[in-house]
Write an enzyme that holds these catalytic residues in place. Sequence first.
Site, PDB file in Angstrom:
ATOM      1  N   GLY A 168       0.836  -1.289   0.124  1.00  0.00           N
ATOM      2  CA  GLY A 168      -0.198  -0.140   0.301  1.00  0.00           C
ATOM      3  C   GLY A 168       0.894   1.375   0.259  1.00  0.00           C
ATOM      4  N   ALA A 191       4.214   7.989   2.318  1.00  0.00           N
ATOM      5  CA  ALA A 191       4.402   6.259   3.544  1.00  0.00           C
ATOM      6  C   ALA A 191       4.203   5.307   2.326  1.00  0.00           C
ATOM      7  CB  ALA A 191       4.606   5.211   4.294  1.00  0.00           C
ATOM      8  N   LYS A 192       5.401   4.360   1.955  1.00  0.00           N
ATOM      9  CA  LYS A 192       4.987   3.253   1.398  1.00  0.00           C
ATOM     10  C   LYS A 192       5.123   2.252   1.804  1.00  0.00           C
ATOM     11  CE  LYS A 192       6.478   3.202  -2.868  1.00  0.00           C
ATOM     12  NZ  LYS A 192       6.984   2.854  -4.466  1.00  0.00           N
ATOM     13  N   ASP A 198      -8.411   8.270  12.818  1.00  0.00           N
ATOM     14  CA  ASP A 198      -8.427   7.853  11.426  1.00  0.00           C
ATOM     15  C   ASP A 198      -9.347   6.299  11.439  1.00  0.00           C
ATOM     16  OD1 ASP A 198      -9.052   8.094   8.826  1.00  0.00           O
ATOM     17  OD2 ASP A 198      -6.579   7.741   8.097  1.00  0.00           O
TER      18      ASP A 198
END
Length: 459
Positions: free
Chosen positions: A23, A28-29, A139
Amino acid sequence: MAARTSAGSRTRVGKYELGRTLGEGTFAKVKFARNIETEQNVAIKILDKEKVLKHKMIGQIKREISTMKLIRHPNVIHMYEVMASKTKIYIVLEFVTGGELFDKIASRGRLKEDEARKYFQQLINAVDYCHSRGVYHRDLKPENLLLDANGVLKISDFGLSALPQQVREDGLLHTTCGTPNYVAPEVINNKGYDGARADLWSCGVILFVLMAGYLPFEDSNLTALYKKIFKADFNCPPWFSSSAKKLIKRILDPNPLTRITIPEIIENEWFKKGYIPPRFEQADVSLDDVDVIFNESGDTQNLVVERREEGPRVPATMNAFELISTSQGLNLSSLFEKQMGLVKRETRFTSKCPANEIISKIEEAAMPLGFDVKKNNYKMKLLGEKTGRKGHLAVTTEIFQVAPSLCMVELRKSGGDTLEFHKFYNNLSTGLKDIVWKTAEEGKVEEKDGAAAGSAPSR
């Protein structure tokens, strides 16, 4: 295992071999990886130091990572360690294989009340524990609720989700973040909010979705959606028990001051049914690695190096374990179904066409939809020319060789709005239908429906 080409090309960071991208977001990855010393599979969140510095987030991220390392709870994704190179920060996390909790609803429909309660109990346990450590998620939404191989709920991104966090002098948070349908009214209102009470509202929406199979607040018009949230304008379906309805109404109270609290939920009769408080030991945790990577002295001896061994340019191959890791648990059916109806933020299809042909077809289909295409070997980045609800829609595409004559194509939303991604994917899939691999049975069904009329033959 790490994704690698036929000639053995791979990327290594410290003792970890990096694999496929799981993702990605603005900062960020996340990549699949394997610890080559212990053979353990992990997920590595990779942050770009330059972006972190540019947004003055170093102090923030150091605080978040330190707190996350101290959180050891059976229902929160575990953080193992932190590393840094000259340009990147690597956060090594527990890798879970059971998929997202909401994939269950997408495939099976709503959950029975007892099963929904079991997951809600685990969710509340984890949220309560993190709040006691001063960490707020802010979140909480479907894609942050994962399941391990045993079906145990794990919250991901706790404390690392909504950056940058700002607690002002009034002791309240002031960053509007999160997914609109799950966000508490006081967060949208932008007058400051209590992180614990806002998280609880999101838990209430999640419980509703688990039991109903749909959202309590939904509207394609954002202003209309916000109005519904501010008034808590929703109705429970008739199959909810009266005690579940009462509890949900107390959680989805638009006034945070009168909203039920977690200690009150734990004492609630509906919640307590079959409740087993979690048992776990607090291990000794060292924060030395966190201090080292944020050491501003410029000392480079503790930095890791990202090493890449190049092979010839062919699509990355996927071995059996990696194939399983892309699906839910050990169920491979979800990997090969023709996912044109249900679209998640990551979606895939299989094709018997050569990789070069697939790339050309995607490019041909994406350009008329107003997308700029950048190619890098067997990966593509598609960037929308128009500005959408959340900036430009960005889509990353990667092709994997699963068998000599079979490729898996993965499309991921890497920026922009999820609904716009759904719309884009449905439009794109029309242009790709002649390269999507269908079984003989699927072909027959399509012909019956008349959907295959005029299209190229299925391959």
